[in-house]
Design a protein around this motif. Structure first.
Motif, PDB file in Angstrom:
ATOM      1  N   GLU B 236      17.070  18.366  41.410  1.00 53.54           N
ATOM      2  CA  GLU B 236      17.520  17.703  40.323  1.00 53.54           C
ATOM      3  C   GLU B 236      17.660  18.744  39.048  1.00 53.54           C
ATOM      4  OE1 GLU B 236      15.015  14.464  38.809  1.00 53.54           O
ATOM      5  OE2 GLU B 236      16.288  13.846  37.187  1.00 53.54           O
ATOM      6  N   GLU B 267      14.296  15.201  43.865  1.00 51.54           N
ATOM      7  CA  GLU B 267      13.956  14.290  42.518  1.00 51.54           C
ATOM      8  C   GLU B 267      12.774  15.202  41.733  1.00 51.54           C
ATOM      9  OE1 GLU B 267      12.498  11.356  39.620  1.00 51.54           O
ATOM     10  OE2 GLU B 267      11.370  12.294  41.152  1.00 51.54           O
ATOM     11  N   GLY B 268      13.387  15.256  40.471  1.00 50.49           N
ATOM     12  CA  GLY B 268      12.304  15.613  39.557  1.00 50.49           C
ATOM     13  C   GLY B 268      12.100  17.098  39.470  1.00 50.49           C
ATOM     14  N   HIS B 269      12.567  17.831  40.470  1.00 52.15           N
ATOM     15  CA  HIS B 269      11.980  19.172  40.412  1.00 52.15           C
ATOM     16  C   HIS B 269      13.239  20.283  39.994  1.00 52.15           C
ATOM     17  CE1 HIS B 269       8.154  18.781  42.135  1.00 52.15           C
ATOM     18  NE2 HIS B 269       8.691  17.751  42.875  1.00 52.15           N
ATOM     19  N   ALA B 284       9.068  14.357  47.650  1.00 50.02           N
ATOM     20  CA  ALA B 284      10.426  15.065  47.136  1.00 50.02           C
ATOM     21  C   ALA B 284      11.163  15.878  48.021  1.00 50.02           C
ATOM     22  CB  ALA B 284       9.769  16.018  45.813  1.00 50.02           C
TER      23      ALA B 284
END
Lengths: 303, 303
Positions: B236, B267-269, B284
């Protein structure tokens, strides 16, 4: 390391071997394969309150799926996961008695700690664009008012649609159905169409959009500008049209935002088995979908 | 419903808040955040056989991570998961003593029932394209010959690379390093670059590709034609360049195959925390990566 349920490789191989063309044959073969796994896992939540009217039409109905434990143990309410079924704009239902369609989605939501909602909407050809978006707006308004009684938090509503359901959710998010799109916490758009062109008379959407669609019917421009968190999904075995549409979303999103959109590619599944894989094949779609819901309904942390 | 480990939302929020630009600052902040979770989960496999020489150069070294239970309980051998680290072509190592880099990947592999391998390769500017691909080819050849002694199946080797590591794996798959790309069971390409243009002197790859890269250095044409199963990954919070590259892969793949490529959006990384999320944030990347490995190393079922 994990107790996630997964479908055996030979079942995935059978799904992958099916002709991906959408129709009764694919539906029959897919559900014949998946249903025994849902029967084993259980596909009904402990409590289901059925056919609540969110509007005047007989199709303005929704089912609420809960753990049946009252609301004593969740302070401030649980996330609310709302599923909008597909069916080519002309068919489909939130509940096909005696089958997992789509009580399985409500049961999955409850397993993950959410309140589950499955809803039905008006159909073409009697009802045309933007009736689907209007119905989603109506259902959201109803849920904002009533879902606390089921332990749900009206500020944590996440919508998901599959196929025509994704089209209606996207259309609502893009503001085509009125209501208050900004009141939802997120939307997952699975195997949808977001650019509406003059439809092939063989494709069902001419019944919904008419032979000469309103140029305002495409939701993509609205999706690119919305502040509602989105997750796009495509199945490995989605037909060509949905593959193309996903690639279009990726390139448009890159142009607008400079990034790839939040995206889940659902390994091994077809247009129907993706959503049908919840609970019984969690690593396909469920894990990512739950992560999306959790991220956008967690209180007290930057989103 | 699941015992998957996940990072708390506030940790993901901190990752997401970091400037995504790749450099020592991002590395320091990312590993400072992740390391305590790896220390808690454990980041070393029961047995690690270090610094096995797969070639003559001091950088031709690999570590083999196993459960230490001999090979009595796995008939025919386990899948072999090989990780190729990043570092802008000019730095990086399979093992940074006292840190989870990258023993964590070996430990993750063992937890999932694989033999884990972490490898190092020659660096620019001393060594230029296609030295990275050649080293991957050499390591694969070595593993084909020796990994059975560790309980691995030489026919079930899946490679993964991150950043420059993904570039080298892609380059090997595209045939630029010689050897036998068709001998591997799959390749996961995380945050890589597959179209090599005249590099900006500020970007590290000019040290590897030179100021005027060989037009044959781009791996994308080869990736589009290979029979090796691929999984593309983008974080992301990957910088713009990797977002653009992923969108390019999607559109090229669609043109060639009519489908979206197998793709994981993490997601989110960020550029470093994606691979750093294995074990400690399985939903993830780990869940999808393991599904990919399992699919392409399962015997007796159509792939």
């Amino acid at each position: 390391m994990t107790d996630q349920q997964q479908l055996p490789p030979d079942v995935i191989a059978q799904l992958r071997a099916m002709d991906p063309e959408i129709g009764p044959q694919l539906a029959q073969a897919t559900w014949a394969l998946l249903t025994p796994f849902h029967e084993k896992a259980g596909y009904t939540a402990p409590e289901i309150d059925r056919d609540l009217a969110y509007g005047d039409d007989p199709r303005h109905r929704l089912d609420v799926h809960t753990a049946g434990d009252g609301d004593q143990d969740h302070q401030g309410g649980r996330p609310v996961f709302v599923f909008v079924h597909g069916g080519g704009f002309v068919r489909g239902d939130k509940h096909v008695p005696g089958t997992p369609q789509y009580d399985l989605v409500g049961a999955w939501a409850v397993r993950h700690g959410y309140v589950g909602v499955t809803m039905t909407y008006r159909l073409a050809p009697q009802h045309r664009w933007p009736s689907g978006a209007e119905d989603v707006a109506k259902a959201v308004a109803w849920l904002r008012q009533h879902i606390a009684a089921y332990g749900g938090d009206p500020d944590k509503i996440v919508l998901a649609g599959n196929s025509a359901g994704a089209v209606h959710v996207a259309s609502f998010v893009a503001g085509q159905g009125g209501g208050d799109p900004a009141s939802i916490a997120g939307a997952a758009l699975l195997s949808g169409i977001y650019v509406i062109r003059k439809p092939d008379p063989d494709e069902p959407e001419h019944l919904y959009y008419g032979a000469d669609p309103d140029p305002a019917a495409s939701s993509l421009p609205g999706l690119l500008e919305t502040s509602v968190p989105l997750l796009f999904g495509v199945e490995e075995r989605d037909p060509a049209r949905f593959q193309t549409e996903t690639a279009r979303v990726v390139s448009s999103w890159l142009s607008r935002h400079g990034t790839v959109p939040p995206l889940i590619w659902v390994e091994g599944h077809n247009h129907m088995s993706g959503i049908g894989s919840l609970t019984i094949d969690e690593s396909a779609l469920g894990t990512t979908l739950a992560r999306f819901i959790d991220r956008h309904t967690t209180k007290g942390t930057p989103q």
